[in-house]
Design a protein around this motif. Structure first.
Motif, mmCIF file in Angstrom:
data_model
loop_
_atom_site.group_PDB
_atom_site.id
_atom_site.type_symbol
_atom_site.label_atom_id
_atom_site.label_comp_id
_atom_site.label_asym_id
_atom_site.label_seq_id
_atom_site.Cartn_x
_atom_site.Cartn_y
_atom_site.Cartn_z
ATOM 1 N N ALA A 1 7.240 18.141 6.674
ATOM 2 C CA ALA A 1 7.463 17.502 5.499
ATOM 3 C C ALA A 1 6.258 16.466 5.408
ATOM 4 C CB ALA A 1 8.903 16.976 5.579
ATOM 5 N N VAL A 2 6.363 15.836 4.108
ATOM 6 C CA VAL A 2 5.558 14.738 3.827
ATOM 7 C C VAL A 2 6.416 13.742 3.282
ATOM 8 C CG1 VAL A 2 3.643 13.666 2.700
ATOM 9 C CG2 VAL A 2 3.195 15.985 3.758
ATOM 10 N N ILE A 3 6.158 12.297 3.647
ATOM 11 C CA ILE A 3 7.172 11.184 3.140
ATOM 12 C C ILE A 3 5.954 10.372 2.755
ATOM 13 C CG2 ILE A 3 7.368 10.069 5.303
ATOM 14 C CD1 ILE A 3 10.171 9.289 4.551
ATOM 15 N N SER A 4 6.126 9.760 1.392
ATOM 16 C CA SER A 4 5.404 8.555 1.099
ATOM 17 C C SER A 4 6.343 7.212 0.968
ATOM 18 C CB SER A 4 4.869 8.781 -0.285
ATOM 19 O OG SER A 4 5.801 8.848 -1.414
ATOM 20 N N ILE A 5 5.664 6.186 1.391
ATOM 21 C CA ILE A 5 6.251 4.983 1.499
ATOM 22 C C ILE A 5 5.407 3.912 0.855
ATOM 23 C CG2 ILE A 5 7.604 5.413 3.551
ATOM 24 C CD1 ILE A 5 5.675 3.701 5.172
ATOM 25 N N GLU A 6 5.714 2.848 0.518
ATOM 26 C CA GLU A 6 5.234 1.550 0.080
ATOM 27 C C GLU A 6 5.531 0.600 1.140
ATOM 28 O OE1 GLU A 6 4.724 -1.168 -3.850
ATOM 29 O OE2 GLU A 6 6.359 -0.088 -3.561
ATOM 30 N N THR B 1 0.815 -1.237 -0.093
ATOM 31 C CA THR B 1 0.011 0.096 -0.053
ATOM 32 C C THR B 1 0.972 1.038 0.108
ATOM 33 O OG1 THR B 1 -1.691 -1.008 1.409
ATOM 34 C CG2 THR B 1 -1.866 1.152 1.496
ATOM 35 N N ILE B 2 0.538 2.304 -0.722
ATOM 36 C CA ILE B 2 1.005 3.294 -0.731
ATOM 37 C C ILE B 2 0.615 4.361 0.441
ATOM 38 C CG2 ILE B 2 1.854 5.549 -1.889
ATOM 39 C CD1 ILE B 2 3.243 3.169 -3.240
ATOM 40 N N VAL B 3 1.344 4.849 1.447
ATOM 41 C CA VAL B 3 1.063 5.520 2.370
ATOM 42 C C VAL B 3 1.727 6.946 2.448
ATOM 43 C CG1 VAL B 3 1.166 5.610 5.071
ATOM 44 C CG2 VAL B 3 0.728 3.295 3.590
ATOM 45 N N TYR B 4 1.064 7.820 2.812
ATOM 46 C CA TYR B 4 1.677 9.329 3.128
ATOM 47 C C TYR B 4 1.776 9.604 4.699
ATOM 48 C CZ TYR B 4 1.158 9.567 -1.786
ATOM 49 O OH TYR B 4 1.352 9.267 -3.167
ATOM 50 N N VAL B 5 2.884 9.990 5.093
ATOM 51 C CA VAL B 5 3.024 10.405 6.534
ATOM 52 C C VAL B 5 3.313 11.902 6.521
ATOM 53 C CG1 VAL B 5 4.374 9.717 8.714
ATOM 54 C CG2 VAL B 5 3.524 7.886 7.077
ATOM 55 N N GLY B 6 2.819 12.508 7.435
ATOM 56 C CA GLY B 6 3.182 14.042 7.848
ATOM 57 C C GLY B 6 4.179 13.889 8.892
ATOM 58 N N LEU B 7 5.370 14.778 8.636
ATOM 59 C CA LEU B 7 6.132 14.914 9.630
ATOM 60 C C LEU B 7 6.531 16.203 10.203
ATOM 61 C CD1 LEU B 7 9.199 12.904 7.633
ATOM 62 C CD2 LEU B 7 7.368 12.010 9.450
#
Length: 162
Positions: A60-65, A5-11
Motif C-alpha cells: 500500500a502507499v500512505i500519504s502524510i503531512e 511537507t506532503i510525504v508518500y510512504v510505501g508499505l
C-alpha cells in the motif's frame, strides 16, 4: 504553525499476517508526532521482487503531512518497522515482516548515506506506482514525470487490488 511537507510512504509485508502488518503500520504512522494521514491506498497483492521462493507481498502507499524532517521521519518509520519485528539482513530482496519506505518527501531530492528520495526504484515498481497513482492521480515527481503516466505504462506483473 511549522512548515509541513506532503510525504508518500510505501508499505509492504509478506510475513506474519501481512495484511495485519500493513494495517498496523498505517495506524502507527497516524500516531507519528507532528504528522497527519492524508490518504491510504487500497491493499495490493504483488509478486516478490527478488527470489520467487517467498510468499507474495501485501503493499500500500500512505500519504502524510508532516513537519518532521526527512531523517526524523525515517527514524520514526524505522521504529515502527522494529516494533513489528523487522530484522535487517544482508538479503536485500528477502522476505520481511514490514517495510516502510519514504517514496517522496515533498518535491525534494535527497541523497545521503541513510536516505535516497525519490526512492531509487519507484519508477520501476508496480507495487509502488499503482497504489501511489490511486491516491495521487495528479502527482508529479521532482523530475517532472507524471506518476499517473508511468503508472498507466507499467506492467502490473499480475498484481491484484484487494
Amino acid at each position: 504553525m511549522p512548515t509541513t511537507t506532503i510525504v508518500y510512504v510505501g508499505l509492504g509485508s509478506n510475513l506474519s499476517k501481512p495484511r495485519l502488518q500493513v494495517s498496523n503500520a498505517a495506524k502507527a504512522i497516524a500516531n507519528i508526532e507532528n504528522s497527519r494521514v492524508c490518504a491510504l491506498s487500497s491493499l495490493y497483492l504483488s509478486k516478490p521482487m527478488g527470489p520467487q521462493d517467498q510468499d507474495d507481498y501485501i503493499n500500500a502507499v500512505i500519504s502524510i503531512e508532516t513537519s518532521l524532517s526527512a531523517l526524523a521521519l525515517l527514524d520514526a518509520l524505522q521504529a515502527i518497522e522494529n516494533a513489528a519485528g523487522r530484522v535487517r539482513k544482508d538479503n536485500r530482496w528477502g522476505a520481511r515482516i514490514l517495510d516502510c519506505d519514504i517514496l517522496l518527501y515533498g518535491n525534494e531530492s535527497i541523497d545521503n548515506a541513510r536516505l535516497t528520495v525519490p526512492h531509487y526504484g519507484m519508477k520501476l515498481r508496480e507495487f509502488v506506482l499503482l497504489p501511489l497513482a490511486e491516491i495521487a492521480t495528479n502527482l508529479y515527481l521532482p523530475d517532472g514525470t507524471s506518476v499517473n503516466t508511468i503508472a498507466n505504462e507499467i506492467n502490473s506483473n499480475g498484481m491484484v487490488k484487494l
